[in-house]
Design an enzyme around this catalytic site. Structure first.
Site, short mmCIF file in Angstrom:
data_model
loop_
_atom_site.label_atom_id
_atom_site.label_comp_id
_atom_site.label_asym_id
_atom_site.label_seq_id
_atom_site.Cartn_x
_atom_site.Cartn_y
_atom_site.Cartn_z
N ASP A 11 46.56 25.11 1.10
CA ASP A 11 46.27 25.00 -0.33
C ASP A 11 46.53 26.32 -1.04
OD1 ASP A 11 44.85 23.19 -2.39
OD2 ASP A 11 43.73 25.07 -2.55
N ASN A 12 47.32 26.26 -2.10
CA ASN A 12 47.55 27.41 -2.98
C ASN A 12 47.84 28.72 -2.24
OD1 ASN A 12 47.29 26.22 -5.56
ND2 ASN A 12 45.08 26.22 -5.37
N LYS A 37 30.70 19.98 -8.81
CA LYS A 37 31.28 19.26 -9.95
C LYS A 37 30.95 17.78 -9.86
CE LYS A 37 33.60 22.60 -12.03
NZ LYS A 37 35.06 22.52 -12.19
N GLN A 57 38.93 29.29 0.56
CA GLN A 57 38.04 29.52 -0.56
C GLN A 57 36.68 28.94 -0.17
OE1 GLN A 57 40.70 27.40 -3.02
NE2 GLN A 57 39.56 25.46 -2.94
N ASP A 96 32.80 25.88 -8.95
CA ASP A 96 32.29 25.50 -7.62
C ASP A 96 33.07 26.16 -6.49
OD1 ASP A 96 34.58 24.07 -8.33
OD2 ASP A 96 33.99 22.26 -7.24
N LYS A 129 39.23 13.17 -6.24
CA LYS A 129 38.80 14.52 -5.88
C LYS A 129 37.30 14.72 -6.11
CE LYS A 129 41.55 16.88 -8.53
NZ LYS A 129 42.15 18.09 -9.14
N TYR A 130 36.72 13.90 -7.00
CA TYR A 130 35.32 14.11 -7.38
C TYR A 130 34.41 12.93 -7.09
CZ TYR A 130 37.77 17.75 -9.96
OH TYR A 130 38.59 18.79 -10.29
N GLU A 171 51.53 24.35 -0.17
CA GLU A 171 51.26 23.69 -1.45
C GLU A 171 51.30 24.78 -2.52
OE1 GLU A 171 48.33 22.08 -4.62
OE2 GLU A 171 48.11 23.83 -3.35
#
Length: 667
Positions: free
Chosen positions: A385-386, A254, A314, A349, A527-528, A414
């Site tokens: 995360d998640n 991204k 992930q 991504d 983040k990007y 999270e």
């Protein structure tokens, strides 16, 4: 159905609390925190019962016991403090006690002949008790039995007989050797998880290592991150949380502001984990080496802090797992790997794992090894995360497996999801959890939510960690509330919750511009892309952060959620609440203006009796934010807050301990 022989165990044990889902999950405490246990214990008829709270470490064969004390309506209570972090078991046993029953009835008897007969009965019970004792205790009890038998038959005075029969010292000795053949035990060994103190009280600071370079335009390193630790420690934070530090995928990377097409210089999202340089057990080459990471962990430890790592299960499309273990990922009808989606959001991504794969056993073991790799490197705190998008069974298994070898590991979930999945994650092992705090803004919302967190059923297992912002969450309140909103939300998070955190540089510098109207995404999100933060800006919140964290460290009342109570104030734009330490020596009263744009005032009504203050007494309210001291008299007092100056009071309540001449002295 019980047999006649089993029915001789006449005591009933019922409603043992706390217990999470009848003992399916563990109650949680931190090291040094007592576990208060209550239970219904009773029997048929009028006999006297005794009850014991028993507990042991999970790997210990023998129980330790503490006698329970009666409350009201056959409710009994006791407490214990477990030792080192780890897993424990506890339960309750009760039995009908013949000697205790005899003593209770003897004290009520009046007829002389009746007393002498009862004394002989007691002598026999004491003799039986002596045979269960040993050494000197047996001798003392046997002599007591003979003396009581003799006094019952010698025709002496009843006062002497009563005194001998009801001897408190010797009765106390006899209680140590009861007849427990027919005791009843609560059938479930209830689990208890004891965590280290940081699980219950912590202040988190999140930063992206790649944005820590002092030179604009240069990719930050772990060494640059280490150089920032002194400043973070000076602000009083004790956990420094790093988003994923692994290699970032190049395929479908991204661009800035989540653009689908990345430019040649775009660095991508750290959560798109994995490339040809490695995966979850590797470090992004531009950040440094494993030795650099070890130096970072060591420096944090020397400053009294810890490094928390993000664990995001992930993969980027070019993660080594995708080629080595294609069976761990779902396929679309065209044969391509299914990327992550949360319609209408798409994460091209990122490839999620397929936890329903036939190779799930190998997948679970590999993911467990990711935790173990970083634990070996000194990490004891993980932000996950998640977790609600992965199977609950996996988390229960992996947290249990790791906890048995490393009981000091802290897991932060999270999981911004529905309440029941959030609570399930906490029940099955997560140490702390993110909350809905960011979206609770009105007095009613905050009061209801934090009353539930502090005093609802979840208080036994759900430890909230309140964050006013994250890299994914820039709320409307922060977008439009100005400096006052940042200050008030900081004070609320840090005083309502014993655990709190901020997405650091963005909060310090009051970053508030959203990517587009109605979005909670930051414009130019870190983040990007790499950001260069001007941390020396004169309007930085750094001094306030340091002050708030110092207040938290110096006041035990703020280090727990148990002592929270909300205080009446007659203005809906003002919220007031008190926190009191377990030993009642420290009381903090916080008042916050929820309107960032206007001066608000109102009358506060304190429950003086709760704080040990007489109705007509004068007491001092020491504002720890400004240093000002106010003398309050009686329950009803006036407050006024100007958000342009400071939208909150954090008062330490000080009672007057003496008065000399014209001076008051306060504790």
């Amino acid at each position: 159905m019980p047999t006649p022989d089993e029915a001789r165990a006449r005591a009933v044990v019922d409603r043992v609390e706390p217990a999470i889902d009848c003992g399916r999950f563990a109650v949680k405490r931190v090291q040094g925190e007592p576990l208060v246990v209550v239970a219904d214990c009773f029997t048929d008829g009028h006999d006297t019962i005794r009850a014991m709270l028993r507990w042991r470490a999970e790997d210990e064969p023998e129980w330790r016991e503490v006698e329970m004390q009666p409350l009201v309506n056959d409710r009994w209570q006791a407490l214990f403090i477990a030792g080192e972090p780890g897993r424990y078991r506890y339960g309750v046993v009760a039995w009908v006690d013949p000697l205790a029953t005899w003593r209770t009835e003897f004290a009520r008897r009046e007829d002389p002949a009746d007393l002498r007969i009862a004394a002989r009965v007691g002598a026999a019970l004491i003799a039986e008790t002596s045979r269960r004792a040993g050494g000197g205790e047996r001798t003392i009890l046997a002599e007591w039995s003979r003396a009581l038998e003799a006094a019952a038959g010698d025709g002496g005075g009843l006062d002497r007989l009563r005194s001998l029969a009801l001897d408190d010292i010797r009765y106390g000795l006899a209680l140590r050797f009861p007849d427990r053949r027919f005791q009843t035990a609560w059938p479930i060994e209830l689990p208890l998880k004891v965590d280290r103190p940081r699980a219950g009280f912590s202040s988190w600071y999140e930063l992206f290592p790649r944005s820590t370079s002092p030179q604009r335009g240069r990719h930050g390193t772990l060494a640059d991150c280490a150089a920032r630790l002194d400043d973070i420690a000076a602000m009083g934070f004790d956990v420094v949380y790093l988003p994923p530090i692994h290699p970032i995928g190049r395929e479908k990377r991204k661009g800035r502001n989540n653009a689908l097409a990345a430019g040649a210089q775009d660095v991508g999202s750290p959560w798109a984990i994995g490339s040809s340089e490695g995966g979850h057990k590797s470090i992004h080459p531009q950040l440094g080496t494993l030795d650099d990471f070890r130096a970072l962990v060591a420096k944090a430890k020397s400053l009294g802090m810890e490094i928390a790592l993000d664990i995001a299960f992930q993969c980027a499309p070019d993660h080594p797992y995708v080629e080595a273990h294609p069976q761990w990922f779902r396929r679309r009808p065209d044969g391509t790997v299914q990327y992550a989606e949360n319609p209408p959001k798409k994460y091209q991504d990122i490839y999620p794992f397929d936890f329903e794969t036939d190779d799930s056993a190998a997948l679970w073991q590999e993911l467990r090894s990711v935790f173990e790799f970083w634990i070996v490197e000194g990490v004891r705190v993980f932000r996950v995360d998640n977790p609600h998008t992965k199977p609950f069974a996996f988390w229960e298994w992996v947290i249990d497996e790791i906890g048995r070898e490393h009981p000091d590991v802290v897991f932060l979930a999270e999981a911004f999801t529905r309440p029941k999945p959030m609570h399930r994650l906490a029940k099955l092992g997560f140490t702390q959890s993110y909350t809905y705090f960011a979206w609770r803004n009105t007095k009613e919302e905050l009061t209801e939510y934090f009353t539930e967190l502090a005093h609802g059923p979840g208080r036994e297992y759900f430890r909230p960690n309140a964050w006013p912002n994250t890299p994914d969450i820039l709320t409307e309140a922060l977008q439009y509330g100005g400096r006052a909103a940042f200050v008030s939300r900081l004070v609320l998070a840090a005083t309502l919750s014993a655990n709190y955190g901020i997405y650091g540089p963005a909060y310090e510098l009051m970053e508030h511009v959203a990517r587009e109207p109605g979005s909670e995404e930051y414009l130019d999100s870190e983040k990007y892309e790499i950001r260069h933060w001007d941390l020396d800006r004169p309007d930085s919140l750094r001094p306030l952060l340091a002050l708030v964290n110092r207040i938290r460290r110096e006041n035990p009342a703020l280090q727990s959620n148990a002592g929270l109570s909300f205080v009446s104030v007659d203005n809906p734009q003002l919220i007031a609440y008190a926190k009191r330490s377990a030993d009642a020596t420290n009381t903090i009263v916080t008042v916050v203006d929820l309107d960032p744009h206007h001066v608000q005032s109102g009358w506060i009504d304190l429950d003086l009796a709760r704080f040990g203050i007489a109705p007509d007494d004068t007491f001092q309210m020491h504002d720890l934010l400004s240093g000002a001291r106010y003398l309050w008299h009686g329950a009803r007092n006036f407050v006024l807050l100007d958000p342009a100056r400071m939208p909150a009071h954090v008062f330490r309540l000080r009672r007057r301990i003496r008065r000399e001449q014209d001076f008051d002295y306060f504790d």
